[in-house]
Design a protein around this motif. Structure first.
Motif, PDB file in Angstrom:
ATOM      1  N   ASP A 110     -12.977  11.276   1.112  1.00 41.30           N
ATOM      2  CA  ASP A 110     -13.218  10.297   0.047  1.00 41.30           C
ATOM      3  C   ASP A 110     -13.715   8.952   0.590  1.00 41.30           C
ATOM      4  O   ASP A 110     -13.716   7.954  -0.095  1.00 41.30           O
ATOM      5  N   PRO A 146      -4.685   0.636  -3.224  1.00 35.78           N
ATOM      6  CA  PRO A 146      -4.498   0.209  -4.618  1.00 35.78           C
ATOM      7  C   PRO A 146      -5.819  -0.103  -5.315  1.00 35.78           C
ATOM      8  O   PRO A 146      -6.785  -0.566  -4.696  1.00 35.78           O
ATOM      9  N   LEU A 147      -5.864   0.204  -6.593  1.00 35.47           N
ATOM     10  CA  LEU A 147      -6.947  -0.144  -7.517  1.00 35.47           C
ATOM     11  C   LEU A 147      -8.203   0.682  -7.333  1.00 35.47           C
ATOM     12  O   LEU A 147      -9.131   0.585  -8.148  1.00 35.47           O
ATOM     13  N   THR A 148      -8.295   1.519  -6.279  1.00 39.64           N
ATOM     14  CA  THR A 148      -9.560   2.190  -5.960  1.00 39.64           C
ATOM     15  C   THR A 148      -9.538   3.690  -6.150  1.00 39.64           C
ATOM     16  O   THR A 148     -10.598   4.312  -6.247  1.00 39.64           O
ATOM     17  N   GLY A 149      -8.335   4.322  -6.159  1.00 37.44           N
ATOM     18  CA  GLY A 149      -8.263   5.774  -6.216  1.00 37.44           C
ATOM     19  C   GLY A 149      -8.611   6.446  -4.904  1.00 37.44           C
ATOM     20  O   GLY A 149      -8.783   7.665  -4.841  1.00 37.44           O
ATOM     21  N   ARG A 150      -8.712   5.653  -3.815  1.00 35.55           N
ATOM     22  CA  ARG A 150      -9.022   6.241  -2.506  1.00 35.55           C
ATOM     23  C   ARG A 150      -7.769   6.268  -1.651  1.00 35.55           C
ATOM     24  O   ARG A 150      -6.822   5.524  -1.875  1.00 35.55           O
ATOM     25  N   ARG A 151      -7.776   7.170  -0.672  1.00 32.68           N
ATOM     26  CA  ARG A 151      -6.724   7.179   0.331  1.00 32.68           C
ATOM     27  C   ARG A 151      -7.358   6.822   1.672  1.00 32.68           C
ATOM     28  O   ARG A 151      -8.490   7.206   1.964  1.00 32.68           O
ATOM     29  N   SER A 159     -18.510   6.881  -6.428  1.00 28.59           N
ATOM     30  CA  SER A 159     -17.794   5.794  -7.081  1.00 28.59           C
ATOM     31  C   SER A 159     -16.756   5.230  -6.119  1.00 28.59           C
ATOM     32  O   SER A 159     -15.613   5.686  -6.079  1.00 28.59           O
ATOM     33  N   PRO A 164     -14.410   0.153  -8.036  1.00 21.58           N
ATOM     34  CA  PRO A 164     -14.030   0.305  -9.446  1.00 21.58           C
ATOM     35  C   PRO A 164     -14.871  -0.590 -10.358  1.00 21.58           C
ATOM     36  O   PRO A 164     -15.176  -1.739 -10.029  1.00 21.58           O
ATOM     37  N   TYR A 210       0.869  -1.176   0.000  1.00 17.67           N
ATOM     38  CA  TYR A 210       0.000   0.000   0.000  1.00 17.67           C
ATOM     39  C   TYR A 210       0.911   1.234   0.000  1.00 17.67           C
ATOM     40  O   TYR A 210       1.560   1.519   1.021  1.00 17.67           O
ATOM     41  N   GLU A 225      -2.301   5.165  -0.198  1.00 20.46           N
ATOM     42  CA  GLU A 225      -3.187   5.048  -1.346  1.00 20.46           C
ATOM     43  C   GLU A 225      -3.691   3.605  -1.417  1.00 20.46           C
ATOM     44  O   GLU A 225      -2.896   2.673  -1.445  1.00 20.46           O
TER      45      GLU A 225
END
Length: 950
Positions: free
Chosen positions: A300, A252-257, A325, A328, A207, A250
């Motif tokens: 987020d 991974p794969l989700t665009g979230r923190r 969203s 994903p 991560y 971050e």
């Protein structure tokens, strides 16, 4: 007269039918009926599933209960054993759904009402299998008042309890994490989840830190749940990560923190010390989230990280509009295992997959569907349990409820003091539908029925209401069992007379699910504990101590043990439904090795006596066929002994109405009467203290070793000799028949069928009136002369040692048992001399003594074989009796033969090819043979040394 051969099949079915038809299982069956103020005794049967069939646990459990019920019924108490079955929501629905599937239909095709009708139809046709099997076991339940958890009376009780608890704020509805079966689409209890160790993998994932200084590595066995992570936890004392607490990674794969949080749940010594937190899909993570929800509620993560990523069938769900969203698109709609593969592949493509390694882990599977259980976030109904638990804890602490064995109360306390709210809703159709209604705005109204809801809340008739589709957990209705079956909420006579019940008999595995909840509900709605004692028994395991399971192929069916089953039928039964061919093949081979002739059938009494004999306090029961075969032999022994007694007492003067002067009781008569009193006391004390093993042991020892092996032999000189007086014969006949009749009543609670059959013929001869042994009074030890009893016991023990000593000498010297021999006595005390004179009829008849000479000078004794009776020496001169050289030669030959067998067996057992590949039962048989031969060689060697010394 009894038939020559004991045949349990014919007599057991006939007697049970008569008992039930005559209504003798009812509380007031005794004649005269117990008075209204008489003591009562009540046991509630743990209601078996209506879909079920009898297994060994049921057999053991019901044997113990029936023994207690029959014992207290015979003590003259108003005795109720309440029968009934559980509707078994999930199991029953599955049975009927399978039937529909075979017809190309589903419950949804029928609709709810028609499906429920179909279930009731199945219950009427096929739901009585287990109650029929309980009858076969001899269970004396009050069948006329049988209950079912879905009958109208119990359904009324369930609704009443739900409404009252809701009114007090003790029932609520909330979205929380539950065990979810993605095949059955319902929440399930912990008891319906089986955790088994399976092979899997551990994935280490990177991560990236948002500050760009590197990454954290987290380990997981479920990489697909990454999509629902809300945080990474590190231990606050872990120096490696203290500087990162409050930072972000971050996901991974989700665009979230997601934040890095500090929590003791993270173990610095396990893995990397970093733990991914997925609160909607892991129970431990959910508890972490509850402690840190404010930290995870970042921009987020609009739901504070509580993100449910699955649909009810464990596929990745679509995003809800209000969530934005979060999941994903590539993963949406994928089955959880397909999503796992894609997540792993995508992580590897991004260079974020650090390591994959083999891993053994505990996998939770639904006991009905076999599917992997998912922790799942969903709306459910709950009981707020802590306010109910507090008085239930106090009831055990202050002794109103006693656990037997006592140590089980600690298990109870541990769970009750750390109790969680109880999820009581299930997403199926068969069961008690939750009495709650919703309007179009989602407002919820709880009541006993819709009419009450409208009246209570002033809702217009035209306002549409929809009842909650869920049903209640089966354990909810079972928790009310001790009082709902007796008529509550109505104030019935049975409720007044039999609540609280006397004892609950159950296994340790449902202390939490059933025992504790019955205590809580009983105290809440009756103001009194539901039972005084809780007797906890162990599990029935196989002869090697392994748990019985279909996959191991070691399951025994009690009915097969009772009636018998041929080998190939047994193989078919054990392998039926096995999906893995190799497993079915293994089980078939094991079955043929263990039961080469099938199972012969031992009868109910032998099985029940085996269960009782193995019922040591609180321990698991190791069951092997050798024990039940031994107790079948015990039944035969009792049968044949009874035939002998009846042959010698029917149409004979048994002195029942004789004056004392016309009766003469021999030493053997007085001895067996004294031993019967001791046995009676032991059996009663054992049953009163739930020591069924000690009760069975006392009955066995008295019946086999004292009554059959000794007394029946000791009475023969009186019955068949020419020197005995009429008064002596009357005394012995009276002792024979009264001892047998009392013994039958003593053994009846454990062995009901054989005792009833024999008692019908023995009771009139003993002057005892009554239609059935089950309503005859249970024996009570008479107040005797303790000194006289000790003296007669010592005398007969001396006689037995004398006879056994002579028999042992004959056996060791290979002398025919019936050959009369002269006996010399050395070191005889004055007491020994008196007993020799008094006991001559017994010694001449049973030891076949030709003469008995007491030596004043032991040095005058010729070369003799010797047996000790206390300090006294019993000597048999060997001159002319044996050929010493020939006997030594015979023993040498036998020792050599056995030694060769031992050598061959040892070679076989040291061969890995045999030990590793042969069935376990075959290997064990060889080990047992080796031990037997070694013991025989030891005995023969000792015998040779004694003969050589002559």
């Amino acid at each position: 007269m009894l038939d020559k051969n004991y045949d349990p099949k014919t007599l057991e079915k006939a007697w049970y039918r008569r008992w039930e038809e005559r209504g003798w299982f009812a509380p007031d069956a005794a004649t005269p009926a117990p008075t209204a103020g008489a003591d009562t005794y009540c046991i509630m049967i743990p209601p078996p599933n209506v879909t079920g069939s009898l297994h060994m646990g049921h057999g053991f459990n019901n044997t113990v209960m029936d023994a207690l019920i029959r014992y207290h019924r015979m003590k003259g108490e108003r005795t109720l054993w309440q029968p009934g079955t559980d509707h078994a929501g999930i199991a029953t629905q599955m049975v009927v759904e399978r039937q529909l599937a075979a017809q190309g239909s589903t419950r949804h095709d029928l609709g709810r009402a028609a499906f429920i009708d179909r279930v009731w139809e199945w219950k009427g046709e096929s739901g009585g299998t287990i109650t029929g099997q309980l009858r076969r076991l001899g269970s004396s339940l009050d069948w006329a008042n049988e209950r079912f958890t879905m009958d109208e009376g119990l359904s009324t009780a369930v609704r009443e309890v739900f409404v009252r608890l809701h009114q007090e704020g003790l029932i609520y509805r909330r979205k929380r994490l539950v065990n979810w079966d993605p095949v059955l689409h319902t929440a399930v209890s912990d008891l319906e989840v089986l955790s088994e160790e399976e092979s899997g993998f551990m994935w280490d994932m990177r991560y990236p830190l948002v500050n760009g200084t590197g990454y954290l590595v987290v380990s997981t066995t479920r990489p697909e749940t990454l999509l629902g992570d809300c945080a990474v936890a590190v231990n606050p004392n872990d120096e490696r990560y203290q500087h990162l607490i409050g930072e972000f990674v971050e996901l991974p794969l989700t665009g979230r923190r997601i934040p890095i949080i500090a929590d003791d749940y993270a173990d610095p010594a396990f893995g990397t010390g970093c733990v991914k937190i997925t609160p909607a899909h892991d129970f431990n993570d959910y508890e972490v989230w509850l402690r840190h929800r404010d930290e995870t509620a970042i921009a987020d993560q609009p739901h504070g990280g509580l993100i449910n990523i699955f649909t009810p069938d464990a596929a990745v769900r679509s995003n809800l509009p209000e969530e934005g969203s979060l999941i994903p698109a590539p993963y949406i709609g994928l089955d959880r295992f397909a999503a796992r593969k894609l997540v792993v592949a995508d992580l590897e493509a991004l260079g974020l997959l650090a390591l994959v390694k083999d891993h053994r882990l505990q996998q939770p599977r639904g006991d009905r569907s076999g599917a992997l259980i998912e922790p799942y976030l969903t709306d459910q109904w709950y009981v707020r349990i802590a306010p109910l638990a507090e008085p239930a804890i106090a009831a055990v602490e202050d002794g109103r409820i006693r656990f037997v064995p006592d140590n089980w109360k600690n298990t109870y306390f541990d769970w009750m003091r750390n109790i969680q709210d109880w999820c009581i809703s299930r997403q199926i159709w068969w069961g008690h539908r939750i009495p709650a209604w919703y309007d179009a705005q989602g407002n919820v109204y709880v009541g006993r029925d819709e009419q009450e809801v409208r009246a209570t809340h002033g809702l217009a008739p035209e306002l549409p209401l929809e009842q909650d589709p869920d049903v209640l957990d089966t354990w909810f209705s079972s928790a009310l069992w001790p009082f709902s079956t007796l008529g509550w909420p109505d104030e019935t006579e049975r409720l007044r007379d039999f609540y609280p019940t006397s004892v609950l008999i159950t296994g340790f595995d449902i202390i939490f699910f059933w025992v504790a909840r019955m205590i809580m509900m009983g105290l809440k709605f009756m103001g009194e504990v539901p039972f005084r004692d809780v007797y906890i028994h162990g599990l029935v395991r196989d002869a090697h101590g392994d748990k019985m399971s279909k996959s191991k192929g070691n399951v025994l069916d009690p009915i097969d043990l009772i009636d018998g089953i041929d080998l190939e039928t047994l193989v078919d039964k054990r392998t039926k439904g096995m999906m893995q061919p190799h497993l079915a093949e293994k089980i078939a081979g094991q079955t043929r090795a263990d039961f080469p002739g099938g199972i012969p059938g031992f009868g109910t009494d032998a099985l029940r006596f085996t269960f009782a004999a193995l019922a040591t306090t609180g321990r698991d029961v190791k069951f092997d066929l050798g024990r039940i075969e031994g107790y079948r032999n015990f039944c035969n022994k009792l049968w044949n002994a009874s035939r002998y007694v009846l042959m010698n007492t029917q149409d004979q003067d048994c002195g029942l109405g004789a004056a004392p002067a016309d009766l003469e009781f021999s030493a053997a008569d007085r001895w067996i009467s004294a031993r019967l009193q001791v046995t009676t006391t032991t059996v009663r004390e054992s049953l009163d203290n739930y020591r069924f093993d000690l009760a069975a042991q006392a009955i066995y020892e008295f019946t086999w070793n004292e009554f059959c092996d000794w007394y029946l032999e000791l009475c023969k000189p009186v019955l068949t000799g020419t020197d005995a007086s009429d008064a002596a014969r009357r005394g012995t006949r009276r002792t024979l028949i009264t001892t047998l009749e009392t013994l039958l009543r003593l053994a009846h609670p454990i062995m009901p069928f054989i005792t009833e059959e024999i008692w019908q013929q023995a009771a009139p001869l003993a002057g005892v009136q009554g239609e059935t042994i089950m309503l005859a009074p249970y024996p009570t030890a008479a107040a005797g002369d303790a000194v006289a009893d000790r003296e007669i016991t010592a005398e007969i023990d001396w006689v037995r040692q004398f006879i056994l000593g002579v028999r042992r000498i004959k056996g060791e010297m290979n002398i025919a048992p019936g050959k009369p021999l002269p006996v010399l006595i050395a070191n005889a005390s004055e007491q020994d001399r008196r007993w020799i004179t008094a006991a001559r009829p017994y010694l001449d008849f049973l030891a076949r003594t030709q003469s008995i000479t007491v030596l004043d000078d032991p040095s005058q004794a010729p070369e003799s074989a010797m047996a000790l009776v206390g300090e006294m020496k019993v000597l048999i001169p060997m001159a002319g009796l044996i050929d010493k050289d020939a006997e030594l030669k015979r023993l040498d030959k036998e020792i050599a033969r056995l030694s060769d067998d031992v050598s061959r067996t040892q070679t076989k057992l040291t061969n890995p090819a045999f030990v590793d590949k042969a069935p376990a039962a075959v290997v064990q048989k060889e080990r047992d043979k080796l031990a037997e031969h070694a013991a025989a060689i030891s005995n023969l060697t000792a015998q040779r040394e004694r003969i050589a010394a002559l």
